[in-house]
Every structure is written in C-alpha cells, then in structure tokens.
Write a protein that holds these residues in place. Sequence first.
Motif, mmCIF file in Angstrom:
data_model
loop_
_atom_site.group_PDB
_atom_site.id
_atom_site.type_symbol
_atom_site.label_atom_id
_atom_site.label_comp_id
_atom_site.label_asym_id
_atom_site.label_seq_id
_atom_site.Cartn_x
_atom_site.Cartn_y
_atom_site.Cartn_z
ATOM 1 N N ALA A 384 4.208 8.585 0.456
ATOM 2 C CA ALA A 384 3.821 8.686 1.812
ATOM 3 C C ALA A 384 3.428 9.175 2.405
ATOM 4 C CB ALA A 384 5.375 9.092 1.855
ATOM 5 N N ARG A 385 2.582 10.525 1.696
ATOM 6 C CA ARG A 385 1.149 11.153 1.393
ATOM 7 C C ARG A 385 -0.036 10.593 1.879
ATOM 8 N NH1 ARG A 385 3.409 14.671 -2.960
ATOM 9 N NH2 ARG A 385 4.648 16.058 -2.129
ATOM 10 N N ASP A 386 0.521 8.972 1.840
ATOM 11 C CA ASP A 386 -0.925 8.091 1.961
ATOM 12 C C ASP A 386 -0.726 7.680 3.981
ATOM 13 O OD1 ASP A 386 -1.628 8.670 -0.226
ATOM 14 O OD2 ASP A 386 -0.557 6.993 -1.049
ATOM 15 N N ASP A 387 -0.148 8.690 4.566
ATOM 16 C CA ASP A 387 -0.343 8.225 5.798
ATOM 17 C C ASP A 387 0.233 6.609 5.809
ATOM 18 O OD1 ASP A 387 -1.316 10.519 6.481
ATOM 19 O OD2 ASP A 387 -2.961 9.907 6.477
ATOM 20 N N LEU A 427 18.058 4.384 9.360
ATOM 21 C CA LEU A 427 17.112 5.322 8.482
ATOM 22 C C LEU A 427 17.577 6.228 8.530
ATOM 23 C CD1 LEU A 427 14.374 3.484 10.766
ATOM 24 C CD2 LEU A 427 14.596 3.046 7.752
ATOM 25 N N ARG A 428 17.374 7.572 7.350
ATOM 26 C CA ARG A 428 17.600 8.712 7.263
ATOM 27 C C ARG A 428 16.193 9.601 6.523
ATOM 28 N NH1 ARG A 428 21.596 7.034 9.238
ATOM 29 N NH2 ARG A 428 23.520 7.056 9.013
ATOM 30 N N SER A 429 15.643 10.412 7.709
ATOM 31 C CA SER A 429 15.242 11.296 6.357
ATOM 32 C C SER A 429 15.479 12.113 5.595
ATOM 33 C CB SER A 429 14.935 12.244 7.993
ATOM 34 O OG SER A 429 14.157 11.162 9.333
ATOM 35 N N LEU A 430 14.056 11.927 4.671
ATOM 36 C CA LEU A 430 14.176 13.063 3.690
ATOM 37 C C LEU A 430 14.104 14.374 4.466
ATOM 38 C CD1 LEU A 430 15.325 13.031 0.669
ATOM 39 C CD2 LEU A 430 12.788 12.711 0.156
ATOM 40 N N ASP A 431 15.088 15.678 4.003
ATOM 41 C CA ASP A 431 15.068 17.063 4.334
ATOM 42 C C ASP A 431 13.848 17.861 3.393
ATOM 43 O OD1 ASP A 431 15.204 18.828 5.968
ATOM 44 O OD2 ASP A 431 16.932 20.118 4.445
ATOM 45 N N LEU A 432 12.585 17.084 3.570
ATOM 46 C CA LEU A 432 11.598 18.006 2.630
ATOM 47 C C LEU A 432 10.488 18.196 3.785
ATOM 48 C CD1 LEU A 432 11.912 16.364 -0.002
ATOM 49 C CD2 LEU A 432 12.149 18.463 -0.293
ATOM 50 N N ASP A 433 9.339 18.962 3.662
ATOM 51 C CA ASP A 433 8.406 18.715 4.666
ATOM 52 C C ASP A 433 7.321 17.948 4.217
ATOM 53 O OD1 ASP A 433 9.164 21.290 5.261
ATOM 54 O OD2 ASP A 433 7.899 23.208 4.085
ATOM 55 N N SER A 434 6.502 17.201 5.566
ATOM 56 C CA SER A 434 5.680 16.386 4.385
ATOM 57 C C SER A 434 5.877 15.054 4.317
ATOM 58 C CB SER A 434 4.301 16.942 3.803
ATOM 59 O OG SER A 434 4.097 18.488 4.590
ATOM 60 N N ALA A 556 7.105 21.526 -0.047
ATOM 61 C CA ALA A 556 5.817 19.615 -0.220
ATOM 62 C C ALA A 556 4.431 19.740 0.436
ATOM 63 C CB ALA A 556 5.920 18.237 -0.022
ATOM 64 N N LEU A 557 3.264 19.684 -0.166
ATOM 65 C CA LEU A 557 2.090 20.301 0.213
ATOM 66 C C LEU A 557 1.805 19.423 1.477
ATOM 67 C CD1 LEU A 557 0.160 19.071 -2.571
ATOM 68 C CD2 LEU A 557 0.318 21.717 -1.938
ATOM 69 N N PRO A 558 1.312 20.045 2.549
ATOM 70 C CA PRO A 558 0.677 19.597 3.881
ATOM 71 C C PRO A 558 0.252 17.750 3.910
ATOM 72 C CG PRO A 558 -0.339 21.596 3.778
ATOM 73 C CD PRO A 558 0.389 21.085 2.019
ATOM 74 N N ALA A 559 0.432 17.256 4.518
ATOM 75 C CA ALA A 559 0.282 16.073 4.981
ATOM 76 C C ALA A 559 -1.232 15.019 4.224
ATOM 77 C CB ALA A 559 0.524 14.856 5.837
ATOM 78 N N ARG A 564 -4.051 11.609 -2.811
ATOM 79 C CA ARG A 564 -4.274 10.413 -0.863
ATOM 80 C C ARG A 564 -4.755 9.199 -2.284
ATOM 81 N NH1 ARG A 564 -4.582 10.345 3.578
ATOM 82 N NH2 ARG A 564 -4.926 12.789 3.928
ATOM 83 N N VAL A 565 -4.246 7.779 -2.007
ATOM 84 C CA VAL A 565 -4.852 6.254 -2.205
ATOM 85 C C VAL A 565 -4.929 6.114 -1.035
ATOM 86 C CG1 VAL A 565 -3.903 4.581 -3.685
ATOM 87 C CG2 VAL A 565 -2.289 6.675 -4.223
ATOM 88 N N PRO A 566 -6.547 5.076 -1.046
ATOM 89 C CA PRO A 566 -7.010 4.215 0.210
ATOM 90 C C PRO A 566 -5.715 3.081 -0.026
ATOM 91 C CG PRO A 566 -8.654 4.403 -1.997
ATOM 92 C CD PRO A 566 -7.414 4.662 -3.065
ATOM 93 N N ASP A 567 -6.071 2.544 1.426
ATOM 94 C CA ASP A 567 -4.688 1.852 1.928
ATOM 95 C C ASP A 567 -4.727 0.186 1.640
ATOM 96 O OD1 ASP A 567 -3.871 4.113 3.322
ATOM 97 O OD2 ASP A 567 -4.775 3.446 5.090
ATOM 98 N N GLN A 568 -6.714 0.036 0.790
ATOM 99 C CA GLN A 568 -6.076 -1.353 1.015
ATOM 100 C C GLN A 568 -5.114 -1.456 -0.909
ATOM 101 O OE1 GLN A 568 -8.634 0.768 1.307
ATOM 102 N NE2 GLN A 568 -9.873 0.612 -0.444
ATOM 103 N N ARG A 569 -5.267 -0.525 -0.989
ATOM 104 C CA ARG A 569 -4.381 -0.886 -2.836
ATOM 105 C C ARG A 569 -3.480 -0.721 -2.546
ATOM 106 N NH1 ARG A 569 -7.520 4.447 -5.986
ATOM 107 N NH2 ARG A 569 -9.459 3.608 -5.670
#
Length: 581
Positions: A384-387, A427-434, A556-559, A564-569
């Motif tokens: 999820a951190r990969d935008d 859908l439920r959101s995880l109660d965590l930052d970022s 969690a760390l900021p987004a 981060r992993v390149p999107d095309q992967r």
Amino acid sequence: MVRPALPGGHPSGEGNEPVETDSAVGGGRNLAGVLARRWHLLLAVTVAFGAAGVLLSSLQSTLYTSTATMLLNDPGSTSVFSQNNRVIVDPSRYVRGQASYLTSTEVLTAATKILHNRLSVDELRTRVSATSSDQLEQVMVTATEPTAAGAAEVANAVCQAYRETVRSSAAQNAKSTTDELDQTISRLRDSISELDGQLASTKDGSADPALSAARQAAATQLLTVQSRADEIAVDTATYGDGVQMFEEAKQPSSPTQPRPSVGGVVGAFVGLLLAATVVWWRAEYRRKADEKQDPATVLGVPLLGDVPEFVPSAGGRALPAAYEPSSPAGEAYNFLVESIGFAMAATARAWPEGGAGGRVIAVTSPRQGDGKTVTTLNLAIAMARDDRRVAVVDGDERMRGLTRLAEVPDEPGLSDLGADVPVDQVLRSLDLDSTEGLDVIASGARLEDPASFFRTGRFRGAVGRLRGHADIIIVDSPPLLAVSDAAAIAAQADAVVLIVGRGTPLRVLAEVRHRLEFVGTPLLGYVFNKSTGSRRRYGHYGYGYGYGQQQARTGALPAGTAGRVPDQRLGSGGRHAEANR
C-alpha cells in the motif's frame, strides 16, 4: 498441471537460479553425506550389536562338525570285464539319489548299531546331513556333535552303514540273478546230455547234422551263461557298495559354535545395516524445512523471501511492516514486495492468458500455524505504500484470522459481497497511519457451507467486482491441506504465494505440490517464515547501511518512504503511476 512460475528477481539474489525438484536431485540428499553426519550413531549401534553378537555366540552350546567324503560309481554301470558294456544314463541322478538314501531310516538304523545304540535314529537324523556334488559325483556326509571325536565317529559310522547296506542289497540282487542263471545252466546241461545220448544211439554211427548243431548251440549258450554268472560274482565282490573312494572324517580342531568372533562380525554388520536404514529413513521421510532453500527441492519454485522471527509490537499486533518498517522483519516484507513484483511480471509475460494482469494473489500455506495471515496483512501494508490501491481479503471464512488481526468488524464482508452487497459497504480501513490506500474486506456473514461458496459464481463475482476497485487484491486463503476452500480460491486468482513455516516436513510440501498441480494457477514461489538465519543477516547488512538507526515507532512511516516499488512491477499502474514516472 500447475504452470511453473519463472524465477523471481529477489533483491538479495535469492531465487534467481534454476530449481531442481526432489526427483532431479536424487531424493534431495546424498546417502553418504547423510550417513557421514550420523557417524557417531552408526558407530554406537554397530559396536552395540557387535557386542550383543559376541555375547549371544558365547551363550551357545559347544558343537563340532566333521565331514566324510565318498566318491560314488553306480555298481550297475561298472564292470571289471571290458566286454560287458553298460549304458550310463545319468550318473548325477544316481549320486543325488544316494545322498537322499544316506539319511534314510534303513541306513540310520544300521548306523545306530555301529554306534552301539548311543544315538537313536531320530537323533541321528537331526545331527547328520548329506549333500551331493554333481560335477565330482561325490557325497559329503556331515555330522554335528558336542565333541570332536563324536562328530567324526558319527560321520564315519553313517558312511560305513551306507556301504554295508548297499553291499548287502547288491549281494542279494546278485544272488537272485545268479540263482536264475544256475537254473538255466542246469537246464542247458541236461539238454546237452540228452543230445549226446541221441547222437550216440545212431545205428550207422554217423552224426545227425541237426543234432550236432543243436548240441553246439546249447554248449555255446552254456558257456555264455556261466561266464555271465562269474562276472556278476566278481563285480559284486569288487563294486558291491559303489564307493570308488572313501575319505574318512577327521576330528575337527575347533568347534563350529560358539564362535564369538563370527557372531561379533555378523552382529556388527546387522547393526550397521539397521542403523544406516533407520538414519536414511529418518533423513529421507522425516526431513523438515530447516533452511530456507530446503522447500525449493520439493516445490520446484524459487524462494521469494524469508521472514525472521520477531516479537509483536507494544500493542500486541504482529505488524512490523506498519510499526517497525526498518526492523529486520519490516525490511523482509519490503523485499517480499519486490520479489513478488518481479515474479508476477515474469509470469504474466510467460503465461499471458493466466497472468490476467497480475492483480489477484492468493496467499496460502500447507498447514495451520505457518504464519500466512500475518504475512498477508504485512505484505498488503508494504504494498500500500507504493501509491496503489490494495485490497486485502479474509478468505479464511472458518478461522477469520485476518479480520481479527486487522481489528475490523466481521460484517459485512466477503460473503456479503458475493450476495450483491455494494463494494463500498464491505470496505474497511485499517486503523493505522499512512494506510489510506489499503482496504480490508472482512470474512462477512457466517456461511453454512463455505466450500460451496468459493466453488460457485458468488465468489467469482465478488473477485470480479474487487478487480474494478483495487489495483492489487491479496486473499488470505485457508491452509491448502486443511480444507478444499484454498484450492477453490487459488483457481480464481492470478497467482499463488505459499507461506512455508520453518520446520515444515518436506513430505507435506510434496503433497502441497501435488495438490496445486490440479489447480492450474501459477505458483510464484514460497516465503520462508520464522527464519532463524535472517535476523543475523539483516542485522549485519541492514543496520550496517543505517536502516537500523531510526527509532522504532508506534505508527507507520509517512507515505512514499522506504519500500517503494516501481508501479510496473505489479501489473497495471496504480493511482499515481504517471506522477511517479
């Protein structure tokens, strides 16, 4: 059959080399190597069995064995007179027959008399054996007794009894034949006397040619019969017992038992063979995945990553990807995202009809307790951190472990989504930052028959609706060998990731491989969970490059930070793919 995933590109170089299955590597282990590692056990068992062999041999009673040898000729096929031609059909058959006759009641009864009734016929039968040699036409008589002198005496007595019995039988047969010949001789003599009287009574004294010829024939026959009778008498006296050569049994110098040295050698060999068999059986059929590369020899797919054992965070939640992303475990999940990305891309290129864009990943494990649920949620957090929009689904309807770990309500969820409940309501959101890009779909309302739900179009429809909502869908599936749900879920996924806990028996992994062959979905690889060696590797490698200098956090760390992993992967682009380019 399952289509093998191409080796994934692991950042640390793991899983990039071709993998051989168990059949290709000869069972996965070398016999000599396995036995060498257990040499102390083999030595101990060999010594113990050798000592036991010596002890058991020493407890045996003392016995001596002596053997007498006789070279036989069939008296019926042997004659002193060369003109007496005999037809020899099969000498070896005669020798075999005489070997059996040596232990007959008739011969053994005669032997008891020679031994002065020291042994009975039954006792002799248990202590004497006779074997034949067809090539040499000889018979060996072996006797076993508590004393050396007794063994030789018994063997010689049996041979003597045999010779006397055969000679007596031959004499009786010869007498019967000569008696018949004597009667013939008497008749011939009477006939000759009668013919002489007739010849003498002629008036003119001239001999009648017919009478003379008859007398000459009778005289010739008489000579032949008398000659035959004499030959039988001579042959009976010379070859009456059929023994051409007799080698008496000698007193043995040492007993045949006990022989502690032989018992020790035999015991040691049996112990070594038994210990080697047990060691090999344990190594071959009770092997476990103790090292991260062990499962590859059975599964035939690469290692995607290994996750070390870790202690849950202060809140008791096992989510290092969220709370401690720079810890060894957190970095392991980041590496796992990278490996799965490369493996999904490679699989989509090799099997375009099966990759389906690489958007739905089924995560399963062989058994309960391998850590698949914790791995699934941490993997989703790292992705999820990969935008990109990530949906993590609790497909383990029976245990509902992901729902509890994420701390979201059970309903509505996956089962309700299959009943046409709108996507935004489950859908439920995880109660965590970022973690704004991470949606959690709980297990949903209880199902009476979970297996039928995953096999029917309801689950397929739910997955199809989620495809339109999220970039990546990760389904926490039940253990593959526990229930049939996992196979049905994997059949609707684009790829399967297997979580293997340290200590999993390799025979279990072989069963997993066979089970996946019927599914048809590519197995990307496996994640080795609860690894013991990873902690040291990450500690030396990661902290040495400064990753461990950051203070552990409760959030969690900021987004957009590390991991981060390149999107095309990971298939189709995420929400911010263009911006990241």
